[in-house]
Design an enzyme around this catalytic site. Structure first.
Site, mmCIF file in Angstrom:
data_model
loop_
_atom_site.group_PDB
_atom_site.id
_atom_site.type_symbol
_atom_site.label_atom_id
_atom_site.label_comp_id
_atom_site.label_asym_id
_atom_site.label_seq_id
_atom_site.Cartn_x
_atom_site.Cartn_y
_atom_site.Cartn_z
ATOM 1 N N GLU A 95 0.828 -1.209 0.000
ATOM 2 C CA GLU A 95 0.000 0.000 0.000
ATOM 3 C C GLU A 95 0.859 1.254 0.000
ATOM 4 O O GLU A 95 0.634 2.193 -0.770
ATOM 5 C CB GLU A 95 -0.924 -0.001 1.227
ATOM 6 N N ILE A 113 -18.471 5.940 -17.614
ATOM 7 C CA ILE A 113 -18.392 4.475 -17.669
ATOM 8 C C ILE A 113 -19.818 3.947 -17.587
ATOM 9 O O ILE A 113 -20.517 4.170 -16.590
ATOM 10 C CB ILE A 113 -17.553 3.909 -16.500
ATOM 11 N N SER A 166 -7.234 1.578 -4.039
ATOM 12 C CA SER A 166 -6.062 2.195 -3.426
ATOM 13 C C SER A 166 -5.205 2.923 -4.441
ATOM 14 O O SER A 166 -4.532 3.891 -4.109
ATOM 15 C CB SER A 166 -5.190 1.129 -2.762
ATOM 16 N N ASP A 204 1.012 3.923 -3.135
ATOM 17 C CA ASP A 204 0.550 5.303 -2.972
ATOM 18 C C ASP A 204 1.629 6.305 -3.380
ATOM 19 O O ASP A 204 1.371 7.260 -4.123
ATOM 20 C CB ASP A 204 0.138 5.549 -1.528
#
Length: 532
Positions: free
Chosen positions: A256, A492, A451, A260
């Protein structure tokens, strides 16, 4: 004989044990712990926002508060802080730290003293996920503090959030290729596909990233960015409550942290990255957010949050205090990007009902959903809702806690038990099968999940802020107002996330869609671009 102390419930403090958790033993009477007491602001942040002139104004027309002005208008009243101090001393607790701007008082004491002070019994529990210190029922404080204390965090230290990333199965070590012709993308490739504005690098901007575990090694960043032909980013670490940058291995929360940093910095290579490390508890999470918002040294204008969990797992005091913090961010012109979840409309809850993920469900967060993107050269050939199964699909849905915000009043929201804030607001590539090439603990991996979408949007916002006369700030009213019809996002219209289906316009899978960066910039400047 002294009269018994009159006590009142701390609103929203009710807690239940984790599912399948069993009491193990009471804490040792001398076990020391720290709690964060949140006190009321001088003024109501919601009313300040309601009277602020930027509900649907372009950035150039907006007026934001400085952090000093925010402290003055929304900080804690000194008299309220004095009363909390007196309460602490009367109950044998030490005042460790007081921050009027963040409206927080950190108290320390033994488990026995804390239990007596807040009217609860602490217990250690064994759960399938490990052991934690917890409590059940409500907290109480002396009646004179009933309106002053808005939340008490830290008595319960259960893990509060999950990182919203997924590693592509079967993807082992390999080489980062700047122009790979594979189903995975480097962040600069996605920036090109999403038509991020050219000639901008995020210079002068600061992106705050909240992390609740894991860490990074500078050598990974050096190697990764060299492979992309980009300068290694300037990354500063801020320790919150003693938490540190603690990298371990590629199977941990390091994935993570590196995702990021690498996504945000590859999109905005000259932006300063500040990573706030905190414990994965409601206390640590909240303290990291308020520290980033009120940080007068680093002054971030964008906050990226890729951790969260179902609304049903939070106390309402936590939901309220996070939301108030995000209101403060809006008043400062700080955009808060939050991952919308990776477990479809159920958000990982097994009761058969849809659930929204928090903190993305805060009306003051830019909730970031996920798509599956297929490219042909420099162009997008297909983009649909990310859904590879119930535990690998974009989150989204209707908040069961937060009412429909003003900016969504004109929408036809999906039916829910009660009307609430719809999310996400925007989207981006998140399917691990069309994921992001990143480097974690010496391994080159492909990672997806919402994320990745939060830092992608954070990086885009750094580019926009670099060009605009004032920061974008609270983007949501614009997305649902003057940006409609400006081609600022790619709609979308195909796919579902379980309970909800995509369709023309906003939907509870991908919001308004993925970014069209240059068109979004033009619209925020007051112009528009024709459809691509």
């Amino acid at each position: 004989m002294q009269a018994p102390e009159s006590r009142v419930v701390v609103r929203g403090s009710e807690r239940q044990p984790l599912p399948d958790a069993l009491p193990a033993h009471a804490p040792a009477l001398d076990e020391r712990l720290e709690v964060t007491v949140r006190v009321r602001p001088k003024n109501d942040p919601a009313s300040l926002l309601a009277t602020s002139p930027f509900a649907d104004q372009l950035p150039a027309e907006r007026t934001y508060l400085t952090r000093e002005q925010l402290d003055e208008q929304l900080g804690a009243d000194p008299h309220d802080l004095t009363q909390v101090h007196a309460f602490a001393h009367a109950h044998g607790l030490a005042v460790v730290h007081t921050d009027a701007a963040r409206r927080s008082v950190v108290l320390a004491g033994t488990a026995a003293a804390m239990g007596a002070a807040f009217g609860t019994e602490l217990q250690h529990y064994h759960s399938p996920g490990g052991t934690y210190r917890g409590r059940t029922g409500v907290l109480t404080v002396p009646a004179p503090l009933g309106d002053i204390v808005q939340g008490v965090f830290g008595l319960d230290d259960r893990p509060q959030a999950e990182p919203h990333f997924q590693v592509r199965p079967g993807r082992g070590p390999g080489a980062i290729v700047a122009h790979a012709a594979s189903a995975a993308f480097t962040p600069p490739q996605l920036a090109q596909l999403y038509q991020f504005p050219a000639g901008l690098d995020g210079a002068g901007q600061t992106i705050a990233i909240i992390e609740l575990g894991g860490g990074f090694k500078p050598q990974d960043l050096k190697t990764y960015f060299a492979g992309l032909g980009l300068p290694a980013p300037t990354v500063k670490v801020v320790s919150v409550g003693g938490a540190r940058n603690q990298p371990t291995n590629a199977n941990s929360a390091d994935g993570e942290v590196l995702l990021d940093i690498e996504v945000a910095a590859a999109v905005a290579p000259r932006a300063k990255i500040v990573v706030y490390f905190a414990a994965n508890t409601s206390q640590g999470f909240l303290n990291a957010i308020t520290q980033a918002i009120h940080d007068k040294t680093n002054k971030p204008s964008i906050i990226s949050i890729s951790w969260g969990g179902p609304e049903s797992t939070w106390t309402s005091q936590a939901l309220d205090q996070f939301n108030q913090a995000f209101q403060s961010a809006a008043l400062l012109g700080v955009t808060v990007c939050c991952a919308a979840g990776d477990n479809g409309s159920a958000d990982g809850v097994s009761d058969g009902q849809p659930h929204a993920d928090f903190p993305a469900s805060s009306p003051y967060a830019l909730a970031c959903g996920g798509t599956k993107l297929v490219a042909s050269g420099p162009s997008i050939s297909s983009e649909v809702v990310w859904n590879e199964g119930p535990d690998s699909a974009t989150g989204g849905g209707i908040s069961a806690y937060f009412p429909v915000p003003d900016y969504q009043q004109q929408l036809t929201l999906p039916a829910a038990a009660k009307p609430g804030r719809g999310l996400p607001d925007v989207a981006g590539d998140a399917d691990p099968n069309t994921g992001y090439q990143v480097r974690v603990d010496g391994q080159d991996l492909v990672i997806g999940g919402t994320s990745a979408v939060a830092p992608l949007w954070a990086g885009l916002l750094a580019l926009l802020n670099q060009k605009l006369p004032r920061p974008v700030g609270f983007l949501n009213p614009l997305l649902y107002g003057s940006l409609i019809g400006k081609n600022a996002t790619r709609d979308i219209t195909s796919g579902t996330n379980g309970a909800y289906a995509a369709g023309p316009g906003w939907d509870a899978c991908t919001g308004w869609g993925s970014p069209r960066g240059a068109a979004l910039l033009a619209a925020l400047q007051g112009g528009s671009r024709p459809a691509a």
